[in-house]
Design a protein around this motif. Sequence first.
Motif, PDB file in Angstrom:
ATOM      1  N   ARG A  82     -52.605  37.031  73.390  1.00 49.97           N
ATOM      2  CA  ARG A  82     -53.700  37.420  73.962  1.00 49.97           C
ATOM      3  C   ARG A  82     -53.630  38.454  74.911  1.00 49.97           C
ATOM      4  N   PRO A  83     -54.087  39.667  74.846  1.00 55.55           N
ATOM      5  CA  PRO A  83     -54.007  40.790  75.749  1.00 55.55           C
ATOM      6  C   PRO A  83     -54.710  40.390  77.152  1.00 55.55           C
ATOM      7  N   GLY A  84     -54.068  41.346  78.133  1.00 56.76           N
ATOM      8  CA  GLY A  84     -54.964  40.914  79.604  1.00 56.76           C
ATOM      9  C   GLY A  84     -54.473  39.960  80.504  1.00 56.76           C
ATOM     10  N   ALA A  85     -54.953  39.624  81.365  1.00 59.82           N
ATOM     11  CA  ALA A  85     -54.499  38.798  82.354  1.00 59.82           C
ATOM     12  C   ALA A  85     -54.667  37.313  81.962  1.00 59.82           C
ATOM     13  N   SER A  86     -55.701  37.041  81.071  1.00 56.02           N
ATOM     14  CA  SER A  86     -55.981  35.609  80.559  1.00 56.02           C
ATOM     15  C   SER A  86     -54.828  35.208  79.838  1.00 56.02           C
ATOM     16  N   GLY A  87     -54.365  35.995  78.811  1.00 54.82           N
ATOM     17  CA  GLY A  87     -53.246  35.624  78.065  1.00 54.82           C
ATOM     18  C   GLY A  87     -52.031  35.464  78.728  1.00 54.82           C
ATOM     19  N   ILE A  88     -51.807  36.194  79.746  1.00 54.07           N
ATOM     20  CA  ILE A  88     -50.600  36.085  80.486  1.00 54.07           C
ATOM     21  C   ILE A  88     -50.561  34.681  81.136  1.00 54.07           C
ATOM     22  N   ILE A  89     -51.654  34.583  81.909  1.00 57.55           N
ATOM     23  CA  ILE A  89     -51.753  33.268  82.658  1.00 57.55           C
ATOM     24  C   ILE A  89     -51.659  32.226  81.800  1.00 57.55           C
ATOM     25  N   TYR A  90     -52.393  31.910  80.695  1.00 58.50           N
ATOM     26  CA  TYR A  90     -52.317  30.901  79.598  1.00 58.50           C
ATOM     27  C   TYR A  90     -50.867  30.565  79.304  1.00 58.50           C
ATOM     28  N   LYS A  91     -50.184  31.793  78.849  1.00 55.39           N
ATOM     29  CA  LYS A  91     -48.753  31.414  78.286  1.00 55.39           C
ATOM     30  C   LYS A  91     -47.945  31.132  79.497  1.00 55.39           C
ATOM     31  N   ASP A  92     -47.879  31.679  80.746  1.00 55.96           N
ATOM     32  CA  ASP A  92     -47.057  31.071  81.693  1.00 55.96           C
ATOM     33  C   ASP A  92     -47.245  29.923  82.041  1.00 55.96           C
ATOM     34  N   MET A  93     -48.575  29.426  82.082  1.00 56.21           N
ATOM     35  CA  MET A  93     -48.863  28.066  82.500  1.00 56.21           C
ATOM     36  C   MET A  93     -48.533  27.164  81.327  1.00 56.21           C
ATOM     37  N   PHE A  94     -48.511  27.663  80.291  1.00 55.31           N
ATOM     38  CA  PHE A  94     -48.092  26.571  79.150  1.00 55.31           C
ATOM     39  C   PHE A  94     -46.436  26.496  79.353  1.00 55.31           C
ATOM     40  N   GLY A  95     -45.806  27.296  79.791  1.00 56.38           N
ATOM     41  CA  GLY A  95     -44.432  27.217  79.980  1.00 56.38           C
ATOM     42  C   GLY A  95     -44.239  26.102  81.033  1.00 56.38           C
ATOM     43  N   LYS A  96     -44.863  26.189  82.060  1.00 53.07           N
ATOM     44  CA  LYS A  96     -44.930  25.270  83.080  1.00 53.07           C
ATOM     45  C   LYS A  96     -45.315  23.742  82.529  1.00 53.07           C
ATOM     46  N   VAL A  97     -46.196  23.694  81.754  1.00 48.19           N
ATOM     47  CA  VAL A  97     -46.491  22.357  80.993  1.00 48.19           C
ATOM     48  C   VAL A  97     -45.168  21.850  80.409  1.00 48.19           C
ATOM     49  N   LEU A  98     -44.729  22.750  79.550  1.00 50.67           N
ATOM     50  CA  LEU A  98     -43.606  22.091  78.853  1.00 50.67           C
ATOM     51  C   LEU A  98     -42.625  21.761  79.865  1.00 50.67           C
ATOM     52  N   GLU A  99     -42.093  22.550  80.647  1.00 45.40           N
ATOM     53  CA  GLU A  99     -41.176  21.877  81.677  1.00 45.40           C
ATOM     54  C   GLU A  99     -41.552  20.692  82.477  1.00 45.40           C
ATOM     55  N   TYR A 100     -42.969  20.525  82.814  1.00 47.61           N
ATOM     56  CA  TYR A 100     -43.472  19.157  83.280  1.00 47.61           C
ATOM     57  C   TYR A 100     -43.230  17.940  82.254  1.00 47.61           C
ATOM     58  N   LEU A 101     -43.304  18.422  81.062  1.00 49.26           N
ATOM     59  CA  LEU A 101     -43.199  17.387  80.121  1.00 49.26           C
ATOM     60  C   LEU A 101     -41.687  16.892  79.618  1.00 49.26           C
ATOM     61  N   ASP A 102     -40.850  17.836  80.036  1.00 50.54           N
ATOM     62  CA  ASP A 102     -39.369  17.732  80.118  1.00 50.54           C
ATOM     63  C   ASP A 102     -38.821  16.863  80.961  1.00 50.54           C
ATOM     64  N   ASN A 103     -39.652  16.827  81.809  1.00 50.93           N
ATOM     65  CA  ASN A 103     -39.002  16.057  83.373  1.00 50.93           C
ATOM     66  C   ASN A 103     -39.341  14.359  83.005  1.00 50.93           C
TER      67      ASN A 103
END
Length: 272
Positions: free
Chosen positions: A193-214
């Motif tokens: 998704r272009p723009g700020a919203s897409g960047i934030i969503y994708k970055d936070m999804f990465g952090k959620v995956l890191e959270y789940l891996d712990n």
Amino acid sequence: MELFFDTLFLIFILLLVIWALYFIFTNIIESAWMIVFDRPLYVHFYPFPKELPSHSRKVLEDNFSFYRNLSERRKKFFSHRIYNFIKKYRFLGRGGLEVSDDMQLKIAATWVMLTFGMRKYLTSVFNTIIIFPDIFESQNGNWHKGEFNPAGRVVVFSWKHFAEGIAFDTDNLNLGLHEFAHVLHVDSVGIRRPGASGIIYKDMFGKVLEYLDNPNNRQNLLAANYFRDYAYTNSLEFMAVVLEYFFETPREFEQKLPELYGMVKKMINYRE
């Protein structure tokens, strides 16, 4: 003739300046803002907002606590987005079902609620919404209550179960939110998704995956006994289920799993 070309040149220069300012805003100023605040510089800006009729606004008041809790100003933003959603997408009834204006309104409101914190709220990953009266047979022969088919650019709902998801809004079962969460994920991560919203969503999804891996976090999730078992099918279903819970029982979510709640809140730029 000389005056004509001079005017064209001035228009060209003006458009070039506007484009340059927009480029600076979206690529420099807003990027810096996001680094500091983890959210877009702005979300809502509608020079000519569209309005819904009074009947439609009453349907929203009666069926969506999210809408009821908005300020009058933000209710107008919400209505504007619903108007454009209904105008953009095609709604088709199947199995003898006739799609009413209220059905379109409730489906649109569910998507608008999910994406209300995002500046880009319309997507091109689907163009048609198909509605069956009850469960339906998918192309693979299985029976479903809802599905998102990215290849066909179609979202499909059983109206019975979609309506139940709205009527019982604290049971953490919301078919509309679940399927639209899959749409949002494909739009934000799969397609970018272009723009700020897409960047934030994708970055936070990465952090959620890191959270789940712990392992400790996984243990806390299971110990909380909060999410239904289906959430642990895979990461995509996890996010879809989590977003159902986020909107239906937010206070319990925040109390039981504050770290994860905070990540999801940032992911969709949710503002209370």
